[in-house]
Write a protein that holds these residues in place. Structure first.
Motif, mmCIF file in Angstrom:
data_model
loop_
_atom_site.group_PDB
_atom_site.id
_atom_site.type_symbol
_atom_site.label_atom_id
_atom_site.label_comp_id
_atom_site.label_asym_id
_atom_site.label_seq_id
_atom_site.Cartn_x
_atom_site.Cartn_y
_atom_site.Cartn_z
ATOM 1 N N MET A 1 68.242 31.855 -41.956
ATOM 2 C CA MET A 1 69.553 32.510 -41.920
ATOM 3 C C MET A 1 70.115 32.572 -40.510
ATOM 4 O O MET A 1 71.316 32.661 -40.313
ATOM 5 C CB MET A 1 69.435 33.932 -42.494
ATOM 6 N N ALA A 2 69.270 32.536 -39.495
ATOM 7 C CA ALA A 2 69.727 32.639 -38.110
ATOM 8 C C ALA A 2 70.221 31.303 -37.553
ATOM 9 O O ALA A 2 70.923 31.279 -36.536
ATOM 10 C CB ALA A 2 68.598 33.176 -37.235
ATOM 11 N N GLY A 19 63.752 32.508 -29.133
ATOM 12 C CA GLY A 19 62.441 33.129 -29.251
ATOM 13 C C GLY A 19 62.057 33.247 -30.710
ATOM 14 O O GLY A 19 62.863 33.679 -31.538
ATOM 15 N N THR A 20 60.857 32.843 -31.065
ATOM 16 C CA THR A 20 60.406 32.927 -32.448
ATOM 17 C C THR A 20 58.967 33.408 -32.483
ATOM 18 O O THR A 20 58.161 33.041 -31.616
ATOM 19 C CB THR A 20 60.532 31.562 -33.160
ATOM 20 N N MET A 68 67.726 38.192 -35.226
ATOM 21 C CA MET A 68 68.218 37.797 -36.550
ATOM 22 C C MET A 68 67.000 37.484 -37.409
ATOM 23 O O MET A 68 66.271 36.536 -37.118
ATOM 24 C CB MET A 68 69.121 36.567 -36.425
ATOM 25 N N THR A 69 66.770 38.284 -38.421
ATOM 26 C CA THR A 69 65.602 38.184 -39.305
ATOM 27 C C THR A 69 64.302 38.349 -38.520
ATOM 28 O O THR A 69 63.262 37.844 -38.931
ATOM 29 C CB THR A 69 65.572 36.848 -40.089
ATOM 30 N N ASP A 101 64.545 43.055 -46.788
ATOM 31 C CA ASP A 101 65.247 42.060 -47.606
ATOM 32 C C ASP A 101 66.409 42.703 -48.359
ATOM 33 O O ASP A 101 66.350 42.900 -49.581
ATOM 34 C CB ASP A 101 64.281 41.405 -48.596
ATOM 35 N N PRO A 102 67.492 43.038 -47.648
ATOM 36 C CA PRO A 102 68.650 43.640 -48.321
ATOM 37 C C PRO A 102 69.323 42.701 -49.320
ATOM 38 O O PRO A 102 70.000 43.167 -50.238
ATOM 39 C CB PRO A 102 69.587 43.992 -47.167
ATOM 40 N N VAL A 103 69.149 41.395 -49.158
ATOM 41 C CA VAL A 103 69.728 40.450 -50.117
ATOM 42 C C VAL A 103 69.078 40.650 -51.481
ATOM 43 O O VAL A 103 69.756 40.723 -52.518
ATOM 44 C CB VAL A 103 69.548 38.994 -49.633
#
Length: 297
Positions: A1-2, A19-20, A68-69, A101-103
């Motif tokens: 998603m990012a 960064g991951t 993001m996520t 997980d709001p989706v």
């Protein structure tokens, strides 16, 4: 998603580094290739070295850091030291949809809208003042995957506006704790159909919330675990009442019709088993017939 937002930042000439977290090989491989093509550093973040890694990043001149996520809480030591420089893109509406997980929750609860909430990061998860909120309507047949894609591009599109807001030192609006709800990441219980308590619309919503990441919502027939991938609540109500989970019909043209709670019916179109994805009616080839029952796990 990012990823669309990352690409958008790079096109704007504002992407300093990616960064991951370590551990997700697919994401790391993709980010590695993208970072190399973009000519920027890729930072493999680790929990045990997160503080010095973030310190090094901010001291290198990074103006803002967007998560993001991102799966970890940021250390309060870093947040206090670099106040007003860390922001989170939450792919759901705050404060009523806090969590991982709001989706999933938005779809499962049959909400009519979701969106992106950009907020400053505080020590508590999803609790900082809201900088921006954008609403996205939820289509009646949206799946988890489709909604994630729509939200990912919405996140990329609002980046210029977000940057304008934070560059103008707008502090944001505190979240209303009275409205706040937190949802844990969905576990086994949340992705299983309960025929005795869920009506057809609820089951339909759950299958959409589980498609494609969980390959559908779980049920069981004849001791066989089956996941329902795509289903639609039937229009109208049949006169005869059957036990929830009962197979009312199984046809090549109409799939499987199943009795649900509240005397509602569900048309099941696509399922997943260990043998693969298949039209639901093919269960007749495994012996399913009218009058059989799906059971809650």
């Amino acid at each position: 998603m990012a990823l669309p937002a990352i690409q958008s930042l790079h096109e704007m000439g504002l992407l300093y580094a990616i960064g991951t977290p370590s551990g997700n090989k697919d994401i790391m491989d993709f980010c590695s290739v993208y970072a190399k093509q973009a000519g920027i550093p890729l930072i493999i973040l680790k929990k045990e070295t997160l503080i010095p890694q973030l310190n090094k990043l901010m001291l290198a001149g990074v103006k803002y850091a967007f998560t993001m996520t991102f799966p970890w809480k940021l250390p309060s030591e870093v947040l206090n030291r670099y106040s007003g420089r860390f922001y989170n893109f939450h792919y759901g509406l705050l404060p009523e949809m806090r969590g991982a997980d709001p989706v999933f929750e938005s779809l499962r609860q049959q909400r009519t809208e979701t969106g992106i909430t950009v907020h400053s990061i505080e020590e508590q998860i999803d609790c900082g003042p809201i900088i921006m909120k954008k609403i996205l309507p939820i289509d009646a047949f949206s799946t988890h995957g489709l909604l994630c894609t729509q939200l990912s591009y919405l996140g990329a599109n609002i980046l210029p506006e977000v940057l304008t807001v934070i560059n103008n030192s707008i502090n944001g609006i505190p979240q209303d704790e009275i409205l706040a709800k937190y949802y844990k990441r969905p576990g086994a219980r949340e992705v299983c159909i309960n025929w005795e308590t869920q009506d057809a619309h609820s089951v339909q919503a759950l299958t959409r919330a589980c498609n494609p990441w969980n390959k559908g919502a779980y049920t069981q027939w004849n001791g066989w675990n089956i996941r329902i991938v795509e289903a639609v609540a039937a229009e109208g109500i049949r006169e005869e009442r059957q036990i929830p989970g009962t197979v009312l019909s199984i046809e090549k043209s109409g799939g499987i019709t199943v009795q649900c709670s509240g005397n509602t019916q569900l048309n099941v179109d696509i399922i997943f088993t260990d043998e693969g994805f298949m039209p639901a009616y093919r269960l007749s080839g495994f012996g399913m017939k009218k009058g059989d029952r799906f059971f809650s796990i």
